[in-house]
Design a protein around this motif. Sequence first.
Motif, mmCIF file in Angstrom:
data_model
loop_
_atom_site.group_PDB
_atom_site.id
_atom_site.type_symbol
_atom_site.label_atom_id
_atom_site.label_comp_id
_atom_site.label_asym_id
_atom_site.label_seq_id
_atom_site.Cartn_x
_atom_site.Cartn_y
_atom_site.Cartn_z
ATOM 1 N N GLU A 89 0.844 -1.203 0.000
ATOM 2 C CA GLU A 89 0.000 0.000 0.000
ATOM 3 C C GLU A 89 0.882 1.257 0.000
ATOM 4 O O GLU A 89 1.818 1.364 0.792
ATOM 5 N N GLY A 90 0.582 2.185 -0.898
ATOM 6 C CA GLY A 90 1.319 3.450 -0.925
ATOM 7 C C GLY A 90 2.472 3.486 -1.917
ATOM 8 O O GLY A 90 3.029 4.551 -2.183
ATOM 9 N N ASP A 91 2.863 2.313 -2.457
ATOM 10 C CA ASP A 91 3.929 2.290 -3.471
ATOM 11 C C ASP A 91 3.442 2.938 -4.763
ATOM 12 O O ASP A 91 2.243 2.906 -5.074
ATOM 13 N N VAL A 92 4.390 3.500 -5.506
ATOM 14 C CA VAL A 92 4.073 3.852 -6.895
ATOM 15 C C VAL A 92 4.956 2.990 -7.784
ATOM 16 O O VAL A 92 6.138 2.806 -7.507
ATOM 17 N N SER A 108 5.294 1.837 -24.441
ATOM 18 C CA SER A 108 4.504 2.726 -23.592
ATOM 19 C C SER A 108 4.807 2.440 -22.121
ATOM 20 O O SER A 108 5.230 1.334 -21.775
ATOM 21 N N ALA A 109 4.603 3.435 -21.288
ATOM 22 C CA ALA A 109 4.812 3.253 -19.848
ATOM 23 C C ALA A 109 3.747 4.025 -19.083
ATOM 24 O O ALA A 109 3.258 5.061 -19.550
ATOM 25 N N TYR A 110 3.415 3.496 -17.911
ATOM 26 C CA TYR A 110 2.413 4.132 -17.053
ATOM 27 C C TYR A 110 2.846 3.946 -15.602
ATOM 28 O O TYR A 110 3.378 2.891 -15.249
ATOM 29 N N THR A 111 2.642 4.946 -14.787
ATOM 30 C CA THR A 111 2.960 4.802 -13.365
ATOM 31 C C THR A 111 1.666 4.663 -12.568
ATOM 32 O O THR A 111 0.787 5.523 -12.634
ATOM 33 N N PHE A 112 1.558 3.551 -11.868
ATOM 34 C CA PHE A 112 0.359 3.197 -11.108
ATOM 35 C C PHE A 112 0.581 3.453 -9.617
ATOM 36 O O PHE A 112 1.716 3.467 -9.137
ATOM 37 N N GLY A 113 -0.520 3.597 -8.888
ATOM 38 C CA GLY A 113 -0.451 3.664 -7.437
ATOM 39 C C GLY A 113 -0.949 2.341 -6.856
ATOM 40 O O GLY A 113 -1.859 1.725 -7.410
ATOM 41 N N VAL A 114 -0.344 1.907 -5.768
ATOM 42 C CA VAL A 114 -0.776 0.672 -5.117
ATOM 43 C C VAL A 114 -1.642 1.064 -3.921
ATOM 44 O O VAL A 114 -1.144 1.688 -2.975
ATOM 45 N N GLY A 115 -2.934 0.732 -3.994
ATOM 46 C CA GLY A 115 -3.853 1.136 -2.924
ATOM 47 C C GLY A 115 -3.892 2.652 -2.835
ATOM 48 O O GLY A 115 -3.883 3.358 -3.838
ATOM 49 N N LYS A 116 -3.890 3.157 -1.599
ATOM 50 C CA LYS A 116 -3.947 4.601 -1.407
ATOM 51 C C LYS A 116 -2.533 5.159 -1.371
ATOM 52 O O LYS A 116 -1.691 4.676 -0.611
ATOM 53 N N ILE A 117 -2.265 6.171 -2.195
ATOM 54 C CA ILE A 117 -0.933 6.789 -2.188
ATOM 55 C C ILE A 117 -1.043 8.206 -1.627
ATOM 56 O O ILE A 117 -2.132 8.774 -1.571
ATOM 57 N N SER A 118 0.094 8.761 -1.212
ATOM 58 C CA SER A 118 0.070 10.098 -0.596
ATOM 59 C C SER A 118 -0.302 11.154 -1.634
ATOM 60 O O SER A 118 -0.144 10.944 -2.846
ATOM 61 N N GLU A 119 -0.766 12.289 -1.140
ATOM 62 C CA GLU A 119 -1.160 13.376 -2.026
ATOM 63 C C GLU A 119 0.027 13.889 -2.848
ATOM 64 O O GLU A 119 -0.098 14.188 -4.031
ATOM 65 N N ASP A 120 1.195 13.948 -2.183
ATOM 66 C CA ASP A 120 2.418 14.401 -2.853
ATOM 67 C C ASP A 120 2.768 13.510 -4.035
ATOM 68 O O ASP A 120 3.168 13.986 -5.102
ATOM 69 N N THR A 121 2.652 12.210 -3.812
ATOM 70 C CA THR A 121 3.009 11.260 -4.860
ATOM 71 C C THR A 121 1.986 11.307 -5.987
ATOM 72 O O THR A 121 2.340 11.245 -7.162
ATOM 73 N N THR A 256 -8.672 0.952 -14.783
ATOM 74 C CA THR A 256 -8.250 0.162 -13.621
ATOM 75 C C THR A 256 -8.074 1.068 -12.403
ATOM 76 O O THR A 256 -7.733 2.242 -12.544
ATOM 77 N N GLU A 257 -8.291 0.469 -11.243
ATOM 78 C CA GLU A 257 -8.268 1.245 -9.996
ATOM 79 C C GLU A 257 -6.874 1.815 -9.686
ATOM 80 O O GLU A 257 -6.748 2.887 -9.114
ATOM 81 N N ALA A 258 -5.834 1.071 -10.090
ATOM 82 C CA ALA A 258 -4.462 1.500 -9.795
ATOM 83 C C ALA A 258 -4.062 2.730 -10.603
ATOM 84 O O ALA A 258 -2.985 3.291 -10.391
ATOM 85 N N ALA A 259 -4.905 3.131 -11.552
ATOM 86 C CA ALA A 259 -4.544 4.247 -12.438
ATOM 87 C C ALA A 259 -5.435 5.458 -12.268
ATOM 88 O O ALA A 259 -5.584 6.258 -13.165
ATOM 89 N N GLN A 260 -6.011 5.616 -11.093
ATOM 90 C CA GLN A 260 -6.961 6.728 -10.880
ATOM 91 C C GLN A 260 -6.261 8.001 -10.400
ATOM 92 O O GLN A 260 -6.575 8.531 -9.352
ATOM 93 N N PHE A 261 -5.294 8.480 -11.173
ATOM 94 C CA PHE A 261 -4.618 9.705 -10.732
ATOM 95 C C PHE A 261 -4.620 10.768 -11.805
ATOM 96 O O PHE A 261 -4.149 10.564 -12.867
#
Length: 261
Positions: A89-92, A108-121, A256-261
């Motif tokens: 949780e919290g990894d990018v 192609s490349a994409y950066t995902f968040g794992v679970g909830k990530i910090s606002e800064d990240t 996908t949920e991991a890409a909601q940023f």
Amino acid sequence: MKTIYYKTESEIQKIRESSLIVSKALAEVGKAIKPGVTTAELDKIAESFILSQGARPAFKGYKGFPATLCVSVNAQVVHGIPGGYTLKEGDVVSVDCGVVKDNFYGDSAYTFGVGKISEDTAKLLRVTKESLYKGIEEAVEGNRIGDVSAAIEEHAEAHSYGVVRELVGHGIGRNLHEAPDVPNYGRKGNGVKLQRGLVIAIEPMINMGKRDIKQEADGWTVTTKDGKPSAHFEHTVAIGKGKAEILTTFDIIEKTEAAQF
Ligand code: MG
Ligand code: MG
């Protein structure tokens, strides 16, 4: 100077097909990203999907790289080797994927968040992706590579982020990496003139802290020197008249949920 290969419409169509497979592979990976999953499992998912599409992973065996994906977590910038690391949780996690089909490549490349990530990240991810699109806006006939580079750099630096210089985007086609280089920093009006037939991979690598990087002992993984997180987004793009054509897509990935940023 290295030769630039300009593509015909039918060659661009082949790159479009490979690019779509890459995008779908990244979406499959995105679906699987959650705490408890290892990066090796993500690699397996991408590889089976790519093979099921009658394509081949482009990175596996490239200069000896051992895997289908580059998976780079947190302070890792790019070229991380998938393995036993378990996502928490919290990894990018930046996932970079290349595919070759019918002799043409997509990347192609994409950066995902794992679970909830910090606002800064989350902000780092958002701004890095915005930088990519700022660059793409400049990828039009009559402009120069420096216009793409400067747009990326300006946006990232406006948020006081570090723009990685040692690694750059590239031409793409019958080769994974072709001329010209596409740096993520530079000056407007400089560099190769853009014209139809040119296909490039634009890929800002942006650090939350300073731009300095180091090479890890495995010979591949690149990490930030200050240990702060880094993000990476990449599209394969055909130069267009007035508007670039993005050959890869984030649309399916962003379901996908991991890409909601
Ligand atoms: Mg890539
Ligand atoms: Mg690339």
